[in-house]
Write a protein that holds these residues in place. Structure first.
Motif, PDB file in Angstrom:
ATOM      1  N   ASN A  10      41.425  14.638-107.504  1.00 36.17           N
ATOM      2  CA  ASN A  10      41.121  16.010-107.742  1.00 36.17           C
ATOM      3  C   ASN A  10      39.395  15.578-108.353  1.00 36.17           C
ATOM      4  N   GLY A  11      39.455  14.259-109.414  1.00 37.91           N
ATOM      5  CA  GLY A  11      38.049  14.148-110.281  1.00 37.91           C
ATOM      6  C   GLY A  11      36.845  14.467-108.938  1.00 37.91           C
ATOM      7  N   ARG A  12      37.141  13.992-108.065  1.00 40.78           N
ATOM      8  CA  ARG A  12      36.085  13.919-106.781  1.00 40.78           C
ATOM      9  C   ARG A  12      35.561  14.770-106.273  1.00 40.78           C
ATOM     10  N   TYR A  13      36.590  16.255-106.274  1.00 41.76           N
ATOM     11  CA  TYR A  13      36.499  17.012-105.408  1.00 41.76           C
ATOM     12  C   TYR A  13      35.715  18.336-106.928  1.00 41.76           C
ATOM     13  N   ILE A  14      35.839  18.033-108.194  1.00 48.76           N
ATOM     14  CA  ILE A  14      35.644  18.643-109.165  1.00 48.76           C
ATOM     15  C   ILE A  14      34.117  18.731-109.133  1.00 48.76           C
ATOM     16  N   LEU A  15      33.520  17.141-109.046  1.00 51.12           N
ATOM     17  CA  LEU A  15      31.905  16.605-109.180  1.00 51.12           C
ATOM     18  C   LEU A  15      31.683  17.258-107.936  1.00 51.12           C
ATOM     19  N   GLU A  16      32.041  17.353-106.535  1.00 55.25           N
ATOM     20  CA  GLU A  16      31.439  17.912-105.663  1.00 55.25           C
ATOM     21  C   GLU A  16      31.023  19.065-105.991  1.00 55.25           C
ATOM     22  N   LYS A  17      32.002  20.331-106.252  1.00 54.16           N
ATOM     23  CA  LYS A  17      32.066  21.272-106.034  1.00 54.16           C
ATOM     24  C   LYS A  17      31.110  21.733-107.524  1.00 54.16           C
TER      25      LYS A  17
END
Length: 649
Positions: free
Chosen positions: A492-499
């Motif tokens: 979830n953290g990586r998804y948020i960061l990439e977005k």
């Protein structure tokens, strides 16, 4: 059947030269001592008539210039009577002609006729300079009659010319009714549409310009403007209806589902764009051409027409915001409406009428903006209320994370509009408690080392991100396996960061320091995962604790190999079903695991393999070669459910 204007209406002029009536339709008699005006019999040569009228106009100009001279006052009847007879005859010539075709066939004659009307208007305006004898009184009364008869002719022809635009309206067939607005969402309005409306020839516009100039100079401005306003408003309403516009009230909106209502919003936007890009500019061009000698009148008339149409258009957004509560995904339609309203007000002056139009449009836009704020704030409520107790399988990205980040990414494509909406909302809060709290939050954020200076919108987005972080952290605690909890947090953290990295608008609001902190959090989750998963595996292949009395204990060594195989098999079986959808994160995890496990296993195997008694024992306890370990690590986090057994989540 052509209306006969001769003697139908008349006007009386007092000694001070002003009309007693403000309406052409008033019936006031003249005293002609039994004499009727001379009527042109149609047998005189038009060229001769034109030359004769030019001579008369020249004499009238000299008469008006020298009106203060007593000698010229005595010549009043002598000078004016030929002009009146000539104009009266010309009116009799125009009257039988077809409506909207009375002028334009003989341009020189028309020009001299309008010049003659200006002279008569000047004479009437200077009526106080005339003597009080019976001849002068008769002459002035006669002038009033002819003048009023001419104005009737001009008004009638002006009305006919303006009404002729209906031909253009009817030549484009209407499409079958598909919706209230009956307009395709993909409609594009090109220059062809603009050329088709309004459908007046240059000749017709020139004639209308002559008519309006004469009527206004003669003091018939109210009648002239009333005719123009009423017929142009009728034509504009017809054009608007031809584009498919119909009034939609709150009851209509209440009965609609969102699919239908969304289509109506798109259609309304297309119609407003047509008005602002085509209809209003075309009408302004027409108005300025017809009233070219009176720009202030043209501006006022255009403003009246634009105001009337704009108020009709505003009924839809006003009804829209007062009717329903809308879910978060409806935000973008409201932002489209808000942006459209920004372009609805043309440049039509700064007088009280213009201010009224601006105020009405601004109120409607503010209501739409407040509705957009309320819809956006529902995103916060949806995050707060997402209290599901079932963890996402395999530690994958939670649907709430996907929805929130995609929503924010799409919303920030409207960043400038949202900035205006939230700034307006912030200013409307006044000195309320909410404003105080928001200002304190903004100061706290601005003082934070890793946050940029904030606006009301960026503050709101930061609040949403904080709520999402808290919600994800709460959901991570639903996993009984600590390692899977950290996989979930990493996903979830990586998804948020990439977005955020993929959206310049969000990244600018969140700031570079915020992103650095996010990356630091991800690295910590990664370390925690390795500790929870692989620390026990590394303990099995630790060189320490194998010596008993200075010698390697085979029993302990065998137990170590056995425990390693068991733990590795369990990890492989379980974590190959876990999901890390981000390829870079997946690769980073595998590389870091290999970097820790494989060298330690190779060292342990190389040093202690020889202590096993036989090749049979070696095969029993040494299940994997270092190369096997590397290949099996590459199977982790694939979401492979075929190897899934009973596992804890």
């Amino acid at each position: 059947m052509e209306k006969n204007l001769n003697g139908e209406k008349s006007g009386n002029f007092s000694r001070n030269g002003k009309r007693r009536s403000k309406s052409i339709s008033d019936n006031i008699g003249f005293n002609f001592d039994g004499q009727e005006p001379k009527v042109f019999d149609g047998h005189q040569n038009p060229l001769e008539l034109s030359l004769e009228l030019d001579e008369i106009l020249e004499e009238i100009d000299q008469f008006i210039e020298n009106l203060t001279c007593d000698l010229y006052k005595l010549k009043a009847a002598y000078c004016i009577e030929p002009l009146l007879e000539m104009v009266d005859s010309r009116i009799a010539t125009y009257e039988p002609k077809e409506a909207s075709a009375k002028f334009g066939q003989h341009l020189k004659e028309d020009a001299s006729f309008f010049e003659a009307l200006i002279r008569i208007s000047r004479i009437i305006n200077n009526v106080t300079e005339f003597p009080f004898d019976s001849d002068a009184t008769f002459c002035i009364n006669r002038a009033g009659f002819v003048h009023h008869r001419a104005m009737l002719l001009l008004e009638y022809e002006f009305r006919a010319l303006l009404d002729n635009s209906k031909c253009q309206i009817e030549k484009t067939p209407k499409t079958p009714k598909q919706s209230f607005f009956n307009s395709n969402q993909e409609t594009q309005y090109d220059s062809k549409t603009e050329d088709e409306f309004p459908s007046f020839s240059a000749e017709a516009i020139a004639i209308m310009n002559q008519i309006t100039t004469s009527m206004i100079f003669a003091g018939y401005e109210p009648e002239c403007c009333t005719v123009y306003n009423s017929l142009r408003l009728k034509a504009l309403d017809a054009e608007l209806n031809k584009q498919g516009f119909e009034n939609i009230n709150m009851d209509d909106i209440q009965r609609m589902n969102w699919e239908s209502l969304g289509g109506e919003i798109d259609n309304w936007i297309n119609i407003v764009r047509y008005c602002t890009k085509n209809l209003f500019p075309a009408e302004g061009k027409l108005c300025n051409s017809v009233f070219s000698e009176h720009p202030l009148i043209a501006q006022r008339l255009l403003l009246d027409l634009v105001t009337s149409l704009t108020l009709r258009l505003l009924n839809f957004p006003n009804a829209l915001v007062l009717t329903k509560q809308y879910s978060t995904e409806k935000l973008f339609k409201f932002l489209d409406i808000y942006e459209t309203l920004s372009f609805l007000i043309p440049d039509v002056g700064d007088n009280s009428r213009a201010q009224y139009l601006i105020a009405e449009t601004s109120v409607a836009q503010s209501r739409v903006g407040e509705a957009a704020v309320n819809i956006f704030c529902q995103l916060e409520n949806s995050i707060k209320n997402d209290n599901g107790r079932i963890p996402v399988a395999s530690g994958a990205v939670h649907p709430l994370t996907r929805y929130t980040m995609n929503y924010l990414k799409y919303a920030c494509e409207y960043k400038d509009t949202l900035e205006r909406v939230f700034q307006q909302h912030h200013e409307m809060l006044g000195s309320t408690r909410q404003k105080v709290e928001e200002q304190e939050s903004m100061r706290a954020i601005e003082d934070d080392d890793w946050s940029p200076k904030t606006s009301p919108l960026s503050m709101k987005i930061l609040m949403v991100m904080d709520l999402l972080d808290a919600n994800i952290d709460m959901k991570s605690k639903l996993y009984r396996d600590p390692a899977l909890r950290y996989i979930f947090l990493m996903n979830n953290g990586r998804y948020i960061l990439e977005k955020i990295k993929g959206s310049t608008e969000i990244y600018e609001m969140m700031g570079h320091s915020w992103s650095r902190k996010r990356k630091s959090d991800l690295r910590q989750y990664h370390k925690n995962y390795q500790r929870e998963t692989w620390s026990k595996v590394l303990q099995c292949i630790n060189h320490e604790g194998l010596l008993m009395n200075g010698k390697v204990s085979k029993a302990i060594l065998k137990e170590r190999f056995k425990n390693f195989n068991t733990l590795f098999d369990e990890i492989l079986k379980t974590q190959s079903t876990w999901v890390v959808s981000d390829e870079q994160l997946q690769s980073e995890l595998r590389v870091s695991i290999s970097a820790v496990v494989i060298p330690a296993y190779r060292s342990f195997l190389g040093r202690f393999k020889s202590y096993l008694d036989s090749s049979r024992q070696t095969e029993k306890y040494v299940k994997y070669q270092p190369e096997d370990i590397e290949g099996l690590i590459d199977q982790l986090f694939d979401g492979n459910t075929t190897s899934m057994g009973r596992r804890r989540i």
